[in-house]
Scaffold this motif. Structure first.
Motif, PDB file in Angstrom:
ATOM      1  N   LEU A  76       0.496  -1.240  -0.187  1.00 37.13           N
ATOM      2  CA  LEU A  76       0.198  -0.380  -0.012  1.00 37.13           C
ATOM      3  C   LEU A  76       1.094   1.066  -0.328  1.00 37.13           C
ATOM      4  CD1 LEU A  76      -2.676  -1.149   2.659  1.00 37.13           C
ATOM      5  CD2 LEU A  76      -2.666  -1.639   0.287  1.00 37.13           C
ATOM      6  N   VAL A  77       0.401   1.757  -1.467  1.00 34.68           N
ATOM      7  CA  VAL A  77       1.269   3.246  -1.097  1.00 34.68           C
ATOM      8  C   VAL A  77       0.786   4.024  -1.364  1.00 34.68           C
ATOM      9  CG1 VAL A  77       3.205   4.420  -1.859  1.00 34.68           C
ATOM     10  CG2 VAL A  77       3.186   2.050  -2.031  1.00 34.68           C
ATOM     11  N   ALA A  78       1.003   5.289  -0.677  1.00 28.46           N
ATOM     12  CA  ALA A  78      -0.206   6.342  -1.110  1.00 28.46           C
ATOM     13  C   ALA A  78       1.126   7.856  -1.072  1.00 28.46           C
ATOM     14  CB  ALA A  78      -1.448   6.547   0.117  1.00 28.46           C
ATOM     15  N   PRO A  79       0.649   9.257  -1.632  1.00 31.23           N
ATOM     16  CA  PRO A  79      -0.138   8.615  -3.436  1.00 31.23           C
ATOM     17  C   PRO A  79       0.175   7.651  -4.177  1.00 31.23           C
ATOM     18  CG  PRO A  79       1.326  10.598  -3.381  1.00 31.23           C
ATOM     19  CD  PRO A  79       1.299  10.278  -1.874  1.00 31.23           C
ATOM     20  N   ALA A  80      -0.921   7.210  -4.959  1.00 35.07           N
ATOM     21  CA  ALA A  80      -0.592   6.136  -5.532  1.00 35.07           C
ATOM     22  C   ALA A  80       0.561   6.659  -7.161  1.00 35.07           C
ATOM     23  CB  ALA A  80      -2.707   5.871  -6.158  1.00 35.07           C
ATOM     24  N   ASN A  81       1.305   5.899  -7.475  1.00 34.84           N
ATOM     25  CA  ASN A  81       2.095   6.472  -8.677  1.00 34.84           C
ATOM     26  C   ASN A  81       1.008   6.610  -9.700  1.00 34.84           C
ATOM     27  OD1 ASN A  81       4.921   6.061 -10.093  1.00 34.84           O
ATOM     28  ND2 ASN A  81       3.403   4.375 -10.784  1.00 34.84           N
ATOM     29  N   GLY A  82       1.983   8.039 -10.330  1.00 30.47           N
ATOM     30  CA  GLY A  82       1.480   8.547 -11.086  1.00 30.47           C
ATOM     31  C   GLY A  82      -0.041   9.655 -10.964  1.00 30.47           C
ATOM     32  N   SER A  83      -0.616   9.585  -9.550  1.00 26.77           N
ATOM     33  CA  SER A  83      -1.573  10.987  -9.534  1.00 26.77           C
ATOM     34  C   SER A  83      -0.795  12.002  -9.201  1.00 26.77           C
ATOM     35  CB  SER A  83      -1.710  10.494  -7.786  1.00 26.77           C
ATOM     36  OG  SER A  83      -1.630   9.549  -7.335  1.00 26.77           O
ATOM     37  N   VAL A  84      -1.986  12.946 -10.209  1.00 29.96           N
ATOM     38  CA  VAL A  84      -1.987  14.292 -10.680  1.00 29.96           C
ATOM     39  C   VAL A  84      -2.574  15.083  -9.470  1.00 29.96           C
ATOM     40  CG1 VAL A  84      -1.473  13.601 -12.515  1.00 29.96           C
ATOM     41  CG2 VAL A  84      -3.349  14.045 -12.151  1.00 29.96           C
TER      42      VAL A  84
END
Length: 625
Positions: free
Chosen positions: A78-86
């Motif tokens: 679980l990683v936040a923010p998600a990869n590629g988030s804008v």
């Protein structure tokens, strides 16, 4: 700065998507909607017996390959923010959690440092962002809190090297993900701001606030007393009036939680409904909940409409109530347990047929009946049957552990913030044949009991309205109740990969309940969401209209109100949550919130710092820039 927490007592909001993939070494962009993006899992410590029993031989043969085989790496699921988030908020907290199924061990705190866990602008690995780095041993999570706002409209890289290891010295699978910030520090409402002041003459602890049809401010007192004030043009209040009706009616103090006015109520004909129970918080008797109708110019007339609702041994009781678009009264009934089965921390009191649910009360049917109050006792000698489709009190939404407040939004959905389960609870084992809230018997599958569960996240549920033909659309939201044939906690553990709402203490193959609905927003642990409204005022050129505003009682969240925007489908728009709006911060255990829709002024009750009510005025409405 590295800080280690044995318990996650101060967890910030999870703002943005979680990255989850079948390959735990990578992250993926899960899209814009929290209903898709927040695919969190429960982090359960300890090794699952089923795993090692079934694969013991494999574990022995593979032990020599630990250092080179990714299967044995510490996997950040679980990683936040998600990869590629804008459009990521510039005050974001970055978080990564271990995938427990691969490791069964927590992180080695000594391996988590600024050399091995880094945040930096894309293309500038030498320009590492200064952060507070926290390791949560209970949740096996790493959290980074930047010392200052991130740069606007800038891509960033979050990186965890394979020098991070768990307590068995298994190496982390190398992780790198990227996201791009937006232009704003805390969301998409740059011109929204409120002034804030404490209202004189409002000291005390108020459980619910509302503005009546007479234009006065009403407050339900924690001791059963109702107070009201005349509201002046600037939002301040005067002329305190005490309404002791409930005291006189019951002959004692009551724990008064809910207060709402009947849709037919007018300034000249006041009708209010209150929910209340036995006063106290420890070792309390069961079946103390009531719903009472108050009427008259001073709400001096009282009549009980529903009695003998359940209550926990502690502070989970008959909570707030709200009228729906169908004219029925919707009541939030707290649960009796931590995670569904009896446990010592909650007095070994079982769930009841009506506990941990949203109840629907047909007040018109009760008004036309000859016998009031309705005796709602379902066990311990009680005979009430809420499964009867003609019953005036029925279960509307099930598996909601402890919701303090709810709001029917103009989009037609009921939004219900829920407080998740406490540490150490257990779930019930499935029993075939138990009748469910829609009247069907439970026919499987087999579901084992699990225990020693960590603290659950606090979340927001979206509950649908009645069907077009006037039927309840039964949904289950994840808190087990064996009396109702509901056994699976949240999303179960259906596959060997990562699943939405997964509880990884279950063996693989445990499917979620067939009526499980899940949630639309995750607040994180220990936030205790309480009061909630939909903002209707036209201040700020309508920029805040239609947004949800939610108060928080516990943890770091208690000093703030959060603003959420539902989308066209009733979900919560990713990256459009707003925290830190001027005037909506700095409260001491905020509990409830209400709006005077004539002016857009907000009133917030807080339980700390002497209690009292805070007045929040839209700055625009005061002629300020």
């Amino acid at each position: 700065m590295l800080k280690v927490k044995k318990r996650s007592l101060a967890v910030s909001f999870t703002r943005g998507g979680w990255a989850e993939t079948d390959d735990p070494s990578t992250s993926s962009d899960l899209g814009e909607n929290h209903d898709q993006a927040l695919r969190w899992r429960r982090t359960i410590s300890g090794k699952a017996a089923w795993w090692f029993a079934g694969l013991a031989l494999f574990a022995v043969l593979a032990a020599a390959a630990v250092a080179t085989t990714q299967w044995h790496h510490v996997a950040f699921s679980l990683v936040a923010p998600a990869n590629g988030s804008v459009g990521v908020n510039r005050d974001i907290e970055i978080e990564a959690r271990i995938h427990h199924r691969w490791t069964g061990e927590g992180l080695d705190v000594g391996s988590v440092n600024s050399s091995n866990v880094r945040l930096y602008p894309a293309g500038q690995p030498a320009s590492v962002v200064e952060v507070d780095m926290l390791v949560d041993e209970e949740e096996s999570a790493i959290r980074l809190r930047p010392h200052r706002l991130l740069a606007a409209n800038t891509p960033y890289v979050f990186e965890v090297t394979d020098d991070v290891v768990d307590q068995s010295e298994r190496a982390a699978a190398f992780h790198r993900s990227t996201f791009r910030t937006g232009s704003l520090p805390t969301g998409a409402l740059p011109n929204v701001a409120f002034s804030k002041e404490r209202l004189s003459g409002t000291d005390g602890q108020h459980t619910t606030l509302t503005v009546g049809p007479d234009g006065k401010l009403y407050a339900a007192g924690i001791n059963g007393m109702i107070r009201r004030w005349t509201i002046d043009g600037d939002g301040t209040v005067r002329d305190t009036e005490a309404i002791p009706t409930l005291w006189l009616h019951e002959g004692m103090m009551r724990l008064l939680i809910g207060l709402t006015f009947d849709p037919s109520s007018t300034a000249d004909s006041l009708i209010a409904w209150v929910s209340h129970t036995t006063s106290g918080y420890e070792d309390m008797p069961d079946w103390g909940g009531k719903i009472t109708r108050l009427s008259g110019p001073n709400l001096e007339n009282a009549e009980d409409y529903v009695a003998q609702l359940p209550r926990s041994t502690r502070d989970h009781v008959t909570n707030s109530l709200v009228f729906g678009p169908d004219g029925a009264l919707y009541v939030l009934q707290g649960g009796n347990t931590s995670i569904g089965d009896v446990d010592a921390d909650w007095g070994n009191r079982p769930e009841r047929m009506l506990s941990a649910a949203v109840l629907r009360v047909d007040v018109d049917a009760l008004a036309s009946g000859t016998e009031r109050p309705l005796d709602a006792k379902t066990e311990d000698g009680g005979t009430y049957d809420p499964l009867d489709p003609t019953a005036p009190l029925r279960i509307y939404a099930s598996g909601i552990r402890n919701a303090y407040d709810a709001v029917w939004h103009s989009n037609g959905y009921l939004y219900v913030p829920n407080n998740g389960g406490a540490k150490g609870g257990r779930t019930p084992e499935a029993v075939g044949g138990t009748l469910r809230p829609d009247g069907r018997p439970y026919v499987g599958p087999s579901v084992p009991s699990i225990s020693n569960i960590l603290v659950e996240d606090d979340v927001l549920y979206r509950v649908p309205p009645m069907s077009e033909d006037g039927q309840i659309r039964y949904r289950y939201y994840g808190h087990p109740n064996p009396i109702r044939g509901e056994y699976v906690l949240d999303g179960g553990n259906p596959t060997a990969g990562l699943d939405r709402g997964e509880v990884d203490l279950y063996p693989v193959g445990v499917e979620p309940d067939e009526d499980w609905e899940g949630f639309v927003y995750n607040f994180g642990t220990h936030t205790s969401p309480t009061g909630v409204i939909e903002y209707h005022g036209d201040a700020f050129n309508g920029a805040l209209s239609g947004h949800l505003i939610i108060a928080f009682y516990g943890g770091r969240a208690s000093g703030n109100l959060i603003v959420l925007r539902p989308d066209s489908d009733g979900g919560i728009v990713a990256w459009d949550d707003v925290l830190g709006i001027p005037g909506l911060t700095g409260f001491d255990n905020a509990l409830d919130i209400t709006e005077d829709v004539r002016t857009g002024f907000l009133y917030v009750s807080q339980m700390g710092d002497g209690g009292g009510i805070m007045l929040l005025r839209p700055i625009e409405a005061m002629g300020q820039e």
